[in-house]
Design a protein around this motif. Structure first.
Motif, PDB file in Angstrom:
ATOM      1  N   LYS A  79     -31.284 -13.968 -12.050  1.00 33.93           N
ATOM      2  CA  LYS A  79     -30.301 -14.242 -10.985  1.00 33.93           C
ATOM      3  C   LYS A  79     -29.314 -13.075 -10.877  1.00 33.93           C
ATOM      4  CE  LYS A  79     -31.002 -19.045 -10.772  1.00 33.93           C
ATOM      5  NZ  LYS A  79     -31.976 -19.404  -9.761  1.00 33.93           N
ATOM      6  N   ALA A 111     -23.167 -15.859  -1.902  1.00 36.46           N
ATOM      7  CA  ALA A 111     -21.895 -16.295  -2.484  1.00 36.46           C
ATOM      8  C   ALA A 111     -21.332 -15.202  -3.401  1.00 36.46           C
ATOM      9  CB  ALA A 111     -22.123 -17.572  -3.287  1.00 36.46           C
ATOM     10  N   VAL A 139     -19.995 -22.696  -9.448  1.00 35.81           N
ATOM     11  CA  VAL A 139     -21.436 -22.786  -9.727  1.00 35.81           C
ATOM     12  C   VAL A 139     -21.779 -21.862 -10.903  1.00 35.81           C
ATOM     13  CG1 VAL A 139     -23.746 -22.576  -8.738  1.00 35.81           C
ATOM     14  CG2 VAL A 139     -21.821 -23.204  -7.263  1.00 35.81           C
ATOM     15  N   LYS A 154     -24.898 -20.337 -13.224  1.00 33.87           N
ATOM     16  CA  LYS A 154     -26.353 -20.171 -13.170  1.00 33.87           C
ATOM     17  C   LYS A 154     -26.846 -19.392 -14.384  1.00 33.87           C
ATOM     18  CE  LYS A 154     -26.765 -20.266  -8.170  1.00 33.87           C
ATOM     19  NZ  LYS A 154     -27.320 -19.684  -6.950  1.00 33.87           N
ATOM     20  N   VAL A 173     -29.125 -24.283 -12.856  1.00 30.34           N
ATOM     21  CA  VAL A 173     -27.960 -24.185 -11.962  1.00 30.34           C
ATOM     22  C   VAL A 173     -27.092 -25.418 -12.138  1.00 30.34           C
ATOM     23  CG1 VAL A 173     -27.215 -24.113  -9.551  1.00 30.34           C
ATOM     24  CG2 VAL A 173     -29.214 -22.796 -10.280  1.00 30.34           C
ATOM     25  N   ILE A 196     -23.507 -27.222 -10.929  1.00 29.17           N
ATOM     26  CA  ILE A 196     -22.356 -27.214 -10.017  1.00 29.17           C
ATOM     27  C   ILE A 196     -21.265 -28.054 -10.675  1.00 29.17           C
ATOM     28  CG2 ILE A 196     -21.542 -27.904  -7.717  1.00 29.17           C
ATOM     29  CD1 ILE A 196     -24.494 -27.332  -6.796  1.00 29.17           C
ATOM     30  N   GLU A 217     -20.619 -18.311  -9.776  1.00 28.13           N
ATOM     31  CA  GLU A 217     -20.521 -18.012  -8.350  1.00 28.13           C
ATOM     32  C   GLU A 217     -19.790 -19.066  -7.553  1.00 28.13           C
ATOM     33  OE1 GLU A 217     -24.539 -17.089  -6.976  1.00 28.13           O
ATOM     34  OE2 GLU A 217     -24.618 -18.919  -5.835  1.00 28.13           O
ATOM     35  N   GLU A 218     -19.340 -18.614  -6.427  1.00 32.26           N
ATOM     36  CA  GLU A 218     -18.597 -19.412  -5.477  1.00 32.26           C
ATOM     37  C   GLU A 218     -19.510 -20.513  -4.916  1.00 32.26           C
ATOM     38  OE1 GLU A 218     -16.999 -17.823  -1.156  1.00 32.26           O
ATOM     39  OE2 GLU A 218     -18.003 -16.459  -2.517  1.00 32.26           O
ATOM     40  N   PHE A 219     -18.957 -21.694  -4.687  1.00 32.25           N
ATOM     41  CA  PHE A 219     -19.722 -22.800  -4.107  1.00 32.25           C
ATOM     42  C   PHE A 219     -19.721 -22.663  -2.584  1.00 32.25           C
ATOM     43  CE2 PHE A 219     -19.887 -27.041  -2.190  1.00 32.25           C
ATOM     44  CZ  PHE A 219     -21.026 -27.551  -2.773  1.00 32.25           C
ATOM     45  N   LEU A 220     -20.894 -22.747  -1.991  1.00 36.68           N
ATOM     46  CA  LEU A 220     -20.991 -22.683  -0.529  1.00 36.68           C
ATOM     47  C   LEU A 220     -21.296 -24.078  -0.005  1.00 36.68           C
ATOM     48  CD1 LEU A 220     -23.116 -19.416  -0.115  1.00 36.68           C
ATOM     49  CD2 LEU A 220     -20.642 -19.677   0.169  1.00 36.68           C
ATOM     50  N   GLU A 251     -28.982 -26.678   3.734  1.00 34.59           N
ATOM     51  CA  GLU A 251     -29.960 -25.743   3.148  1.00 34.59           C
ATOM     52  C   GLU A 251     -31.311 -25.776   3.842  1.00 34.59           C
ATOM     53  OE1 GLU A 251     -30.197 -25.559  -1.254  1.00 34.59           O
ATOM     54  OE2 GLU A 251     -28.464 -26.892  -1.186  1.00 34.59           O
ATOM     55  N   LYS A 271     -34.881 -32.438  -2.898  1.00 33.40           N
ATOM     56  CA  LYS A 271     -35.019 -32.238  -4.348  1.00 33.40           C
ATOM     57  C   LYS A 271     -34.656 -33.455  -5.172  1.00 33.40           C
ATOM     58  CE  LYS A 271     -34.607 -27.249  -4.869  1.00 33.40           C
ATOM     59  NZ  LYS A 271     -33.860 -26.603  -3.779  1.00 33.40           N
ATOM     60  N   ILE A 295     -29.004 -18.353  -1.128  1.00 36.76           N
ATOM     61  CA  ILE A 295     -28.711 -19.096  -2.364  1.00 36.76           C
ATOM     62  C   ILE A 295     -29.556 -18.516  -3.493  1.00 36.76           C
ATOM     63  CG2 ILE A 295     -29.152 -21.324  -3.501  1.00 36.76           C
ATOM     64  CD1 ILE A 295     -26.774 -21.700  -1.892  1.00 36.76           C
ATOM     65  N   GLU A 296     -30.814 -18.226  -3.176  1.00 40.32           N
ATOM     66  CA  GLU A 296     -31.716 -17.688  -4.201  1.00 40.32           C
ATOM     67  C   GLU A 296     -32.938 -17.056  -3.540  1.00 40.32           C
ATOM     68  OE1 GLU A 296     -33.793 -20.600  -6.507  1.00 40.32           O
ATOM     69  OE2 GLU A 296     -34.229 -21.836  -4.772  1.00 40.32           O
TER      70      GLU A 296
HETATM   71  P1  AMP Z   1     -31.567 -22.856  -7.522  1.00 41.92           P
HETATM   72  O1  AMP Z   1     -32.032 -23.293  -8.880  1.00 41.92           O
HETATM   73  O2  AMP Z   1     -31.081 -21.478  -7.425  1.00 41.92           O
HETATM   74  O3  AMP Z   1     -32.555 -23.302  -6.471  1.00 41.92           O
HETATM   75  O4  AMP Z   1     -30.307 -23.763  -7.183  1.00 41.92           O
HETATM   76  C1  AMP Z   1     -30.450 -25.151  -7.158  1.00 41.92           C
HETATM   77  C2  AMP Z   1     -29.591 -25.749  -6.093  1.00 41.92           C
HETATM   78  O5  AMP Z   1     -28.220 -25.563  -6.414  1.00 41.92           O
HETATM   79  C3  AMP Z   1     -29.740 -25.104  -4.717  1.00 41.92           C
HETATM   80  O6  AMP Z   1     -30.829 -25.587  -4.003  1.00 41.92           O
HETATM   81  C4  AMP Z   1     -28.423 -25.511  -4.090  1.00 41.92           C
HETATM   82  O7  AMP Z   1     -28.490 -26.840  -3.615  1.00 41.92           O
HETATM   83  C5  AMP Z   1     -27.465 -25.457  -5.233  1.00 41.92           C
HETATM   84  N1  AMP Z   1     -26.706 -24.201  -5.241  1.00 41.92           N
HETATM   85  C6  AMP Z   1     -27.018 -23.058  -5.877  1.00 41.92           C
HETATM   86  N2  AMP Z   1     -26.088 -22.116  -5.671  1.00 41.92           N
HETATM   87  C7  AMP Z   1     -25.151 -22.667  -4.872  1.00 41.92           C
HETATM   88  C8  AMP Z   1     -23.927 -22.197  -4.296  1.00 41.92           C
HETATM   89  N3  AMP Z   1     -23.466 -20.980  -4.525  1.00 41.92           N
HETATM   90  N4  AMP Z   1     -23.236 -23.048  -3.516  1.00 41.92           N
HETATM   91  C9  AMP Z   1     -23.675 -24.312  -3.300  1.00 41.92           C
HETATM   92  N5  AMP Z   1     -24.805 -24.812  -3.821  1.00 41.92           N
HETATM   93  C10 AMP Z   1     -25.540 -24.012  -4.601  1.00 41.92           C
END
Ligand code: AMP
Ligand code: GLY
Length: 432
Positions: free
Chosen positions: A107, A122, A147, A149, A159, A161, A191-194, A198, A220, A288-289
């Motif tokens: 990441k 973010a 957030v 990670k 991840v 939150i 990281e900042e929460f957005l 999605e 999910k 986001i990723e």
């Molecule tokens: P990931 O494992 O990277 O897919 O992250 C899992 C889930 O966490 C994502 O699908 C988002 O719903 C949530 N997420 C990750 N990063 C953020 C962020 N910066 N702001 C808000 N939600 C996030």
């Protein structure tokens, strides 16, 4: 063309189904596959961490194309293993190099890549044990939610939150001091929460050019109404109604083009899929990723909408000839609903016989296997996510209803599926 597809989930059954339709495919092997992929080709028992065994199989069968479904072999360097081997390097290989797979495998790498190429994401900072105290202070002062990670692959669990500073500090300590996710959390991205909605966008690139596949949205959470534990994915829909042409134009200009340009500028060998997890905040897209593969269950709605020949697309990808290629896409909506084992994503049992697989499936529905295997003459459950039904419809809602009707005739001990996939796009959802 002799093709080897690696993987064993619903994604791989959907890919095998599509590859098997191409006139170029002859034969198709799937390793290790599942009971569904066995209907599209020949399953081969190979361990995806055993690169020498995969290579030996390719030489023995004179494989001409390798397609990699899951991320792990890519992050571990399967592409490089092939590329460095005189007798294997001319095999068409769909999947990025180890360096390219870092977009998913680290990441911190992905965030720094986005920063270098001005790709909206973010705001963040990365920490490890060497700047732990600075990190604690940063986490404590960060606006909520914050957030956290784990840097590396953590089976979708890395991840977190956090809605309070107490929780955030505790998680930060667990990750860096107690190795909560093993080596994966030796580094942590804060990281900042957005706050937004999605969706996932899939790009096939040859490293210079790209084509954009239909977008999708996955669900999910295990429970209806998006409640409960996170899973690998309980269903998906495509297209995504809020991915308007104007929004998708921004995605292409601000995210896809700079991503491909970035790979080119940094000489990263990348011939394969990029799965961009996006969030739409006030009409603007943010990343986001990145993932270095297709999504599961998104593939089960994206691939059925692709009318173009997939083997042809893969050959063009491997030969870096994607420039000018136009995809032909089915205008209908698709939805997939995933049936899982009782207890998933927690503890579940395997080995339950599945009934209803011999029902006549309507022409606009497809049944893809995920965690299934054949035992004697029976197909039995063999994983958390067992099988999914994808349907076509005039709307996402119509497609979901058709998939549910097929699933209603499937039975195994503990079967569970969400009945509300695509709920926010159903008629009346937003009506007052
Ligand atoms: P990931 O494992 O990277 O897919 O992250 C899992 C889930 O966490 C994502 O699908 C988002 O719903 C949530 N997420 C990750 N990063 C953020 C962020 N910066 N702001 C808000 N939600 C996030
Ligand atoms: N469905 C999300 C993923 O494949 O990562």
């Amino acid at each position: 063309m002799k093709i080897l597809l690696l993987g064993s989930g619903g994604r791989e059954h959907a890919l095998a189904w599509k590859l098997n339709q191409s006139v170029w495919t002859n034969p198709l092997f799937i390793a290790p596959g599942n009971a569904g992929t066995a209907q599209c080709g020949t399953n081969v028992s190979l361990n995806l961490s055993d690169f020498d065994a995969i290579a030996a199989f390719c030489l023995q069968e004179k494989i001409e194309m390798v397609v990699v479904g899951p991320e792990e072999p890519l992050v571990k360097g399967l592409y490089d293993h092939f590329h460095q081997h005189e007798e294997l390097k001319n095999i068409y290989f769909i999947g990025p190099s180890k360096e390219g797979a870092r977009l998913e495998g680290s990441k911190a790498f992905a965030k720094a890549f986005m920063e270098r190429h001005n790709i909206p994401t973010a705001g963040y900072k990365e920490f490890d044990i060497s700047n732990f105290d600075e990190g604690l202070k940063y986490v404590n002062e960060h606006p909520l939610p914050v957030v956290l990670k784990a840097d590396g692959l953590a089976a979708g669990k890395g991840v977190i939150i956090c809605n309070s500073h107490i929780e955030a500090v505790a998680e930060f300590e667990l990750m860096l001091q107690q190795n909560k996710f093993g080596d994966a959390s030796k580094k942590v991205v804060v990281e900042e929460f957005l706050d937004g909605i999605e969706l996932s966008v899939f790009v096939l690139t040859d490293g210079k050019n790209y084509v954009i596949l239909p977008e999708a949205k996955d669900y999910k959470r295990a429970g209806e109404g998006d409640r409960g534990l996170n899973t690998g994915g309980m269903g998906a829909v495509s297209p995504v109604p809020f991915a308007t042409p104007g929004f998708m134009h921004k995605v292409e200009e601000r995210i896809i083009k700079p991503t491909i340009e970035g790979l080119k500028k940094e000489n990263i060998d990348y011939k394969g899929f990029i799965f961009i997890g996006l969030i739409k905040v006030n009409g603007q897209p943010f990343v986001i990723e990145y993932n270095c593969r297709l999504g599961d269950p998104e593939t089960e709605v994206v691939i059925p909408r692709l009318e173009s020949d997939l083997v042809g697309l893969f050959v063009a990808t491997a030969k870096q000839e994607l420039a000018g290629v136009k995809l032909s896409i089915d205008k209908r909506s698709t939805a997939t609903v995933m049936a899982v084992s009782g207890g998933y994503p927690g503890h579940f049992e395997r080995g339950f016989p599945i009934e209803g697989l011999d029902q006549e499936i309507p022409a606009d529905s497809l049944l893809f296997h995920a965690g299934t295997t054949s035992k004697e003459d029976e197909v039995v459950t063999n994983g958390g996510r067992v099988l999914c039904v994808t349907s076509y419809g005039k709307s996402v809602h119509e497609a979901v209803m058709k998939s549910r009707a097929v699933l209603d005739n499937i039975e195994y001990d503990g079967i569970y599926y969400r009945r509300d996939i695509g709920y926010e796009f159903a008629p009346g959802f937003n009506d007052e």
